[in-house]
Scaffold this active site. Sequence first.
Site, PDB file in Angstrom:
ATOM      1  N   ARG A 264       0.838  -1.220   0.000  1.00 22.78           N
ATOM      2  CA  ARG A 264       0.000   0.000   0.000  1.00 22.78           C
ATOM      3  C   ARG A 264       0.869   1.265   0.000  1.00 22.78           C
ATOM      4  O   ARG A 264       0.515   2.267   0.609  1.00 22.78           O
ATOM      5  CB  ARG A 264      -0.948   0.041   1.207  1.00 22.78           C
ATOM      6  CG  ARG A 264      -1.969  -1.069   1.266  1.00 22.78           C
ATOM      7  CD  ARG A 264      -2.959  -1.007   0.104  1.00 22.78           C
ATOM      8  NE  ARG A 264      -4.107  -1.878   0.324  1.00 22.78           N
ATOM      9  CZ  ARG A 264      -4.138  -3.178   0.042  1.00 22.78           C
ATOM     10  NH1 ARG A 264      -3.064  -3.766  -0.478  1.00 22.78           N
ATOM     11  NH2 ARG A 264      -5.230  -3.881   0.247  1.00 22.78           N
TER      12      ARG A 264
ATOM     13  N   SER B 178     -10.488  -0.767   3.135  1.00 24.26           N
ATOM     14  CA  SER B 178      -9.714  -0.880   4.389  1.00 24.26           C
ATOM     15  C   SER B 178      -9.311   0.515   4.853  1.00 24.26           C
ATOM     16  O   SER B 178      -8.639   1.233   4.113  1.00 24.26           O
ATOM     17  CB  SER B 178      -8.436  -1.682   4.159  1.00 24.26           C
ATOM     18  OG  SER B 178      -8.728  -2.954   3.673  1.00 24.26           O
TER      19      SER B 178
ATOM     20  N   GLU C 290      -4.702   3.802   6.223  1.00 22.14           N
ATOM     21  CA  GLU C 290      -4.393   3.623   4.806  1.00 22.14           C
ATOM     22  C   GLU C 290      -5.021   4.747   3.984  1.00 22.14           C
ATOM     23  O   GLU C 290      -4.508   5.161   2.954  1.00 22.14           O
ATOM     24  CB  GLU C 290      -4.941   2.265   4.347  1.00 22.14           C
ATOM     25  CG  GLU C 290      -4.459   1.859   2.988  1.00 22.14           C
ATOM     26  CD  GLU C 290      -5.393   0.906   2.292  1.00 22.14           C
ATOM     27  OE1 GLU C 290      -5.884   1.262   1.213  1.00 22.14           O
ATOM     28  OE2 GLU C 290      -5.629  -0.187   2.830  1.00 22.14           O
TER      29      GLU C 290
HETATM   30  N1  EPU Z   1     -10.300 -10.593  10.349  1.00 18.33           N
HETATM   31  C1  EPU Z   1     -11.038 -10.645  11.490  1.00 18.33           C
HETATM   32  N2  EPU Z   1     -12.101  -9.806  11.633  1.00 18.33           N
HETATM   33  C2  EPU Z   1     -12.450  -8.938  10.669  1.00 18.33           C
HETATM   34  C3  EPU Z   1     -11.700  -8.879   9.485  1.00 18.33           C
HETATM   35  C4  EPU Z   1     -10.614  -9.708   9.345  1.00 18.33           C
HETATM   36  O1  EPU Z   1     -10.761 -11.420  12.401  1.00 18.33           O
HETATM   37  O2  EPU Z   1     -13.433  -8.207  10.866  1.00 18.33           O
HETATM   38  C5  EPU Z   1      -9.135 -11.502  10.204  1.00 18.33           C
HETATM   39  C6  EPU Z   1      -9.476 -12.922   9.855  1.00 18.33           C
HETATM   40  O3  EPU Z   1      -8.622 -13.733  10.590  1.00 18.33           O
HETATM   41  C7  EPU Z   1      -9.105 -13.054   8.399  1.00 18.33           C
HETATM   42  C8  EPU Z   1      -7.962 -12.080   8.294  1.00 18.33           C
HETATM   43  O4  EPU Z   1      -8.286 -11.034   9.198  1.00 18.33           O
HETATM   44  O5  EPU Z   1      -8.720 -14.333   8.081  1.00 18.33           O
HETATM   45  C9  EPU Z   1      -7.774 -11.498   6.920  1.00 18.33           C
HETATM   46  O6  EPU Z   1      -8.993 -10.915   6.483  1.00 18.33           O
HETATM   47  P1  EPU Z   1      -9.265 -10.600   4.942  1.00 18.33           P
HETATM   48  O7  EPU Z   1      -8.934 -11.762   4.094  1.00 18.33           O
HETATM   49  O8  EPU Z   1     -10.614  -9.987   4.842  1.00 18.33           O
HETATM   50  O9  EPU Z   1      -8.149  -9.555   4.604  1.00 18.33           O
HETATM   51  P2  EPU Z   1      -7.619  -8.257   5.337  1.00 18.33           P
HETATM   52  O10 EPU Z   1      -6.215  -8.499   5.710  1.00 18.33           O
HETATM   53  O11 EPU Z   1      -8.569  -7.839   6.394  1.00 18.33           O
HETATM   54  C10 EPU Z   1      -6.643  -7.267   3.124  1.00 18.33           C
HETATM   55  C11 EPU Z   1      -6.692  -5.966   2.359  1.00 18.33           C
HETATM   56  C12 EPU Z   1      -8.004  -5.844   1.599  1.00 18.33           C
HETATM   57  C13 EPU Z   1      -8.100  -7.021   0.642  1.00 18.33           C
HETATM   58  C14 EPU Z   1      -8.021  -8.328   1.446  1.00 18.33           C
HETATM   59  C15 EPU Z   1      -7.974  -9.537   0.566  1.00 18.33           C
HETATM   60  C16 EPU Z   1      -5.317  -4.437   3.636  1.00 18.33           C
HETATM   61  C17 EPU Z   1      -5.275  -3.225   4.497  1.00 18.33           C
HETATM   62  N3  EPU Z   1      -6.525  -4.852   3.268  1.00 18.33           N
HETATM   63  O12 EPU Z   1      -7.650  -7.195   4.107  1.00 18.33           O
HETATM   64  O13 EPU Z   1      -7.936  -4.647   0.831  1.00 18.33           O
HETATM   65  O14 EPU Z   1      -9.313  -6.984  -0.100  1.00 18.33           O
HETATM   66  O15 EPU Z   1      -6.809  -8.341   2.234  1.00 18.33           O
HETATM   67  O16 EPU Z   1      -6.736  -9.600  -0.072  1.00 18.33           O
HETATM   68  O17 EPU Z   1      -4.268  -4.972   3.307  1.00 18.33           O
HETATM   69  C18 EPU Z   1      -8.518  -2.357   0.708  1.00 18.33           C
HETATM   70  O18 EPU Z   1      -7.317  -2.110   0.669  1.00 18.33           O
HETATM   71  O19 EPU Z   1      -9.382  -1.442   0.674  1.00 18.33           O
HETATM   72  C19 EPU Z   1      -8.967  -3.737   0.858  1.00 18.33           C
HETATM   73  C20 EPU Z   1     -10.245  -4.062   1.012  1.00 18.33           C
END
Ligand code: EPU
Length: 336
Positions: free
Chosen positions: A161, A236, A332
């Site tokens: 990012r 995010s 972000e």
């Molecule tokens: N999780 C929770 N609670 C929540 C959300 C997430 O416990 O409410 C935990 C879970 O363990 C889950 C893990 O977080 O397994 C990862 O969650 P997710 O796959 O939804 O991914 P993220 O790390 O929360 C990142 C990106 C997203 C992108 C997804 C999928 C960042 C800041 N965000 O989210 O990007 O869509 O991975 O690759 O890196 C964006 O940048 O706007 C965005 C949506």
Amino acid sequence: MQIQENISLKPYNTFGIEVIAKQFASVSSTAQLLSILNNCNEKPFVLGGGSNMLLTQDIDALVLHINTKGITFKHHDDKHVLVTAQAGENWHEFVLWCLNQNFGGIENLSLIPGNIGTAPIQNIGAYGVELKDVFHSCQAIHIESKSLKTFTKEDCKFGYRESVFKQDLKGQYIITEVTLCLTSNSHQLKTSYGAITDQLEAMKISTPTISSISDAVIAIRESKLPDPKKIGNSGSFFKNPVINKEQYEQLLINFPNMPCYKVSQTQVKVPAGWLIEHAGFKGKTLGNYGVHKKQALVLVNYDDANGQDIFELAKFIQKTIFRLFGITIDMEVNVI
Ligand code: EPU
């Protein structure tokens, strides 16, 4: 092209925040953009898809809405094409256009809000792919000298990012077009991100294509991320923090279920969504804004919320996460 006075920016930011621009112009060509910059004494405020910003105050400047359109491509070698899109093209429509041509590489980035011109600024990423993986070059105008410059992938200094446009060159350039290097055959499918494998299985797809991966990503995103057309948001709000392995191992004593992704031998990335959920914020609503109920990383504007209130909530979340876990989570989204 017309310069308008006192225009609401509510339709131009995915958070749906109402602030007023002192002046506003929508530009539909790079020539128009250069002409307006040549006649503008003060630094303009540049607006792309408005999908990664939280507006907390009126903009006392000329807001330039980049609305340039057009996609071209040329064959690079027998397996790759170079696709160039103008900055104002909507990102997801661009992804669909590429899928229609059978160009692969960005299917995992389906349904990300925003425009192609702003995609390199924060090196958009999702489901195991980042823009940098397919990025070839971009063209940008240096605002002060009004000269055009081509940036290679190396020039952009991409990180998680992050790019040079958010760091050393912040606010200095307007990206006018972006060129990606995509596959025209022998696509390299990226299905290792857990949620994609599960979704493909649920869709009963055993031999995925770039289109079915896009369909899977769209289904996953629609199931947990709010549609900005219905609920204002900027995706995010925070980045996932990177911490030392020792700190993570210490935290596991009190929080044995805390997930992480390996970054290097010494560092791990912890999902900020997990931290925010376990701090009790997930689904919390404060009047007309709050934390999304299905993904704690996303702050939402339910109806005419004030940007400053959302910013205060974000700061409170940051402080609470630090108090509970000793981890700093960075925003972000650009707060304006
Ligand atoms: N999780 C929770 N609670 C929540 C959300 C997430 O416990 O409410 C935990 C879970 O363990 C889950 C893990 O977080 O397994 C990862 O969650 P997710 O796959 O939804 O991914 P993220 O790390 O929360 C990142 C990106 C997203 C992108 C997804 C999928 C960042 C800041 N965000 O989210 O990007 O869509 O991975 O690759 O890196 C964006 O940048 O706007 C965005 C949506």
